[in-house]
Design an enzyme around this catalytic site. Structure first.
Site, short mmCIF file in Angstrom:
data_model
loop_
_atom_site.label_atom_id
_atom_site.label_comp_id
_atom_site.label_asym_id
_atom_site.label_seq_id
_atom_site.Cartn_x
_atom_site.Cartn_y
_atom_site.Cartn_z
N HIS A 1 50.86 59.48 77.75
CA HIS A 1 49.63 58.89 77.22
C HIS A 1 49.75 57.42 77.54
CE1 HIS A 1 48.61 62.35 74.22
NE2 HIS A 1 48.77 62.75 75.45
N ASP B 1 77.70 62.34 67.02
CA ASP B 1 77.82 61.19 67.92
C ASP B 1 77.21 61.46 69.30
OD1 ASP B 1 79.68 63.01 68.62
OD2 ASP B 1 81.37 61.63 68.74
N ASP C 1 51.14 73.93 79.29
CA ASP C 1 50.87 72.50 79.43
C ASP C 1 52.21 71.85 79.70
OD1 ASP C 1 50.27 69.81 79.17
OD2 ASP C 1 49.08 70.05 77.34
N GLU D 1 40.92 67.21 80.58
CA GLU D 1 41.50 68.39 79.97
C GLU D 1 40.68 68.99 78.82
OE1 GLU D 1 45.05 67.61 77.61
OE2 GLU D 1 45.02 65.52 78.25
N HIS E 1 43.20 61.26 78.83
CA HIS E 1 43.91 60.03 78.50
C HIS E 1 44.43 59.40 79.79
CE1 HIS E 1 47.60 62.41 79.15
NE2 HIS E 1 47.01 63.38 78.46
N GLU F 1 43.77 71.31 82.59
CA GLU F 1 44.05 69.86 82.66
C GLU F 1 44.52 69.47 84.05
OE1 GLU F 1 47.38 68.55 80.23
OE2 GLU F 1 46.63 66.47 80.28
N TYR G 1 39.41 76.71 71.67
CA TYR G 1 40.47 77.33 70.88
C TYR G 1 39.81 78.12 69.75
CZ TYR G 1 42.50 73.45 73.41
OH TYR G 1 42.83 72.57 74.40
N ASP H 1 51.01 65.77 84.20
CA ASP H 1 50.56 66.37 82.93
C ASP H 1 49.47 67.39 83.27
OD1 ASP H 1 49.68 67.03 80.43
OD2 ASP H 1 49.07 65.00 79.86
N HIS I 1 39.78 68.07 70.34
CA HIS I 1 40.44 66.88 70.92
C HIS I 1 39.54 66.22 71.97
CE1 HIS I 1 41.54 69.10 74.64
NE2 HIS I 1 41.89 70.11 73.86
N HIS J 1 49.74 71.44 69.86
CA HIS J 1 51.06 70.94 70.24
C HIS J 1 52.15 71.98 69.99
CE1 HIS J 1 49.53 66.52 69.83
NE2 HIS J 1 49.09 67.13 70.91
N ARG K 1 42.93 75.80 77.89
CA ARG K 1 42.78 74.40 78.29
C ARG K 1 43.04 74.32 79.79
NH1 ARG K 1 45.60 72.37 74.73
NH2 ARG K 1 47.66 72.06 75.63
MG MG Z 1 48.95 67.91 78.84
ZN ZN Z 2 47.36 65.50 78.71
#
Ligand code: MG
Ligand code: ZN
Length: 439
Positions: free
Chosen positions: A360, A36, A258, A383, A353, A413, A387, A270, A349, A241, A411
């Site tokens: 996003h 709950d 990130d 970004e 964005h 960003e 990789y 971000d 990628h 991710h 990366r």
């Molecule tokens: Mg990010």
């Molecule tokens: Zn991003």
């Protein structure tokens, strides 16, 4: 919320665009986590954008067919001391009018009975189907009844349209008060990255770094992380991710972070930074890092009015591919490598964005054939990354990758505001040059 005037200005603009239609915009509901216990409440961004009201299950009506003073209706959970003692304060109908500027407010359970009356005379209904399971059957039933009536009176068209196009076009261009909040979200997020890098040492665990970052978000009054923080040492950084965040940080590897905060009014940062865990790049790490940094800087510089998200992507991609050619990780000619996606085992990628109330964020990237031009007030991430791992097959005709390059994921960003005079990097306080990252 102190100043609610931006919300009323947005409502006015939205109502103007509805031109005779009625819009139904529901708030978010609580979502069950387990047993709950619920997830922390997260307001629906469209609903928030128009109301600034932070309670679950409310419904806002925007009635452009009604005279002034009858256009913004809120249905809210009623005040109930015996429930508030468990779950906290509610504004109730009186608060909805006095604090949030509703022309009229009703308890939520009157929504099914009153909706038909409010919709009467509207030239259409703006409601997003498929997203609001509690409200949708009520809206559809009401629409069907109105259609029956409309048919009898000779008027057959009563379109049900998605409000997204109108609303998301508004949300894409941030107002000055929103830009201020985006600066704040980026500032807190950038500080957290700086603190994390300075604390990082070999032998720590990814999770400890996550804790330091998220502690800073809360310490500065943010709601918490805007999305699952990615704290990825070494080869984990090649999983885009990765959120397990539970591995030891090894001497000689890179750490990719990130992470960004979400403010109490939901504006988000971000930011991604990648740096050597022990403070010194290896030859291969630095070579790849410099390629990503050059790509990122070129792409950031291209964030100017008249360009578009696609041109920003291709600006970065061209520099990445050129760098990979120089390092012998690709072979061929830049343009045809790009056309054949021959780089996609190393960069899989897009380069950015929209960023705003959603990480996003909403807003189109293309309208039919045409990419949406960047305009002052838009905020996007830039970004690019590289990789290098064994996970994807090397495309035919491309060189096999030597082991010394593998396990490097990078990366970089930043959050970038489009202004008349060029890009404003909101996250610039998070350092990124090779010299600044070494110790
Ligand atoms: Mg990010
Ligand atoms: Zn991003």
């Amino acid at each position: 919320m102190n100043d609610l005037s931006p919300f009323s200005q947005r409502r006015d603009r939205f109502l103007e665009q509805l031109s005779g239609k009625a819009a139904i915009i529901p708030a978010a509901s609580l979502v069950r986590h387990h047993a709950d216990c619920d997830y922390p409440f997260r307001q629906n961004s469209d609903f928030w954008y128009l109301t600034g009201f932070d309670e679950p299950d409310a419904v806002a009506l925007f009635l452009s067919h009604r005279p002034l003073g009858e256009r913004f209706i809120l249905f809210v959970l009623p005040k109930k001391p015996d429930i508030e003692i468990w779950n906290g304060f509610r504004w109730g109908t009186q608060g909805a009018v006095e604090k949030f500027g509703a022309d009229v407010a009703h308890p939520l359970d009157e929504f099914p009975n009153l909706l038909a009356e409010y919709l009467q005379g509207a030239e259409g209904i703006a409601f997003r189907v498929g997203k609001h399971p509690k409200i949708e059957p009520i809206v559809l039933k009401c629409w069907a009844e109105q259609l029956d009536r409309a048919q009898r009176s000779g008027c057959v068209e009563l379109p049900l349209v998605a409000p997204c196009c109108l609303l998301h076009k508004l949300r894409l261009r941030k107002g000055p008060e929103e830009v201020e909040r985006m600066r704040e979200a980026a500032r807190i997020s950038a500080e957290a990255h700086e603190i994390a890098r300075n604390i990082t040492r070999p032998g720590m665990n990814e999770r400890q770094i996550q804790a330091i970052i998220e502690q800073h978000f809360l310490d500065k009054g943010a709601r918490g992380p805007a999305y699952g923080s990615i704290v990825a040492g070494g080869d984990n950084a090649c999983v885009l991710h990765y959120t397990a965040n539970n591995a030891p940080l090894r001497n000689g590897e890179l750490l990719l972070i990130d992470a960004g905060c979400s403010l109490v009014d939901y504006y988000n940062g971000d930011i991604t930074r990648t740096f050597p865990i022990n403070g010194r790049f290896t030859f291969e790490q630095q070579a790849l890092y410099e390629v990503v940094l050059a790509a990122q800087q070129a792409a950031v510089e291209s964030v100017i009015p008249g360009q578009n998200a696609e041109s920003v992507h291709f600006t970065a991609l061209k520099v990445l591919v050129e760098g990979l050619l120089d390092l012998g990780l690709l072979k061929g000619e830049v343009q045809s490598l790009i056309e054949q996606d021959a780089y996609s085992h190393l960069y899989m990628h897009r380069t950015g964005h929209w960023l705003g109330l959603d990480v996003h964020d909403v807003g189109a990237y293309r309208l039919g054939e045409h990419p949406v031009n960047l305009e002052p007030g838009m905020v996007l991430t830039v970004e690019p990354g590289l990789y290098v791992s064994d996970r994807l097959r090397v495309p035919e005709g491309q060189p096999e990758i030597e082991d010394r390059w593998k396990g490097i994921g990078i990366r970089i960003e930043d959050d970038v505001l489009v202004t008349e005079t060029g890009p404003e990097v909101l996250s610039a306080a998070a350092l990124k040059s090779v010299e600044e990252l070494q110790k």
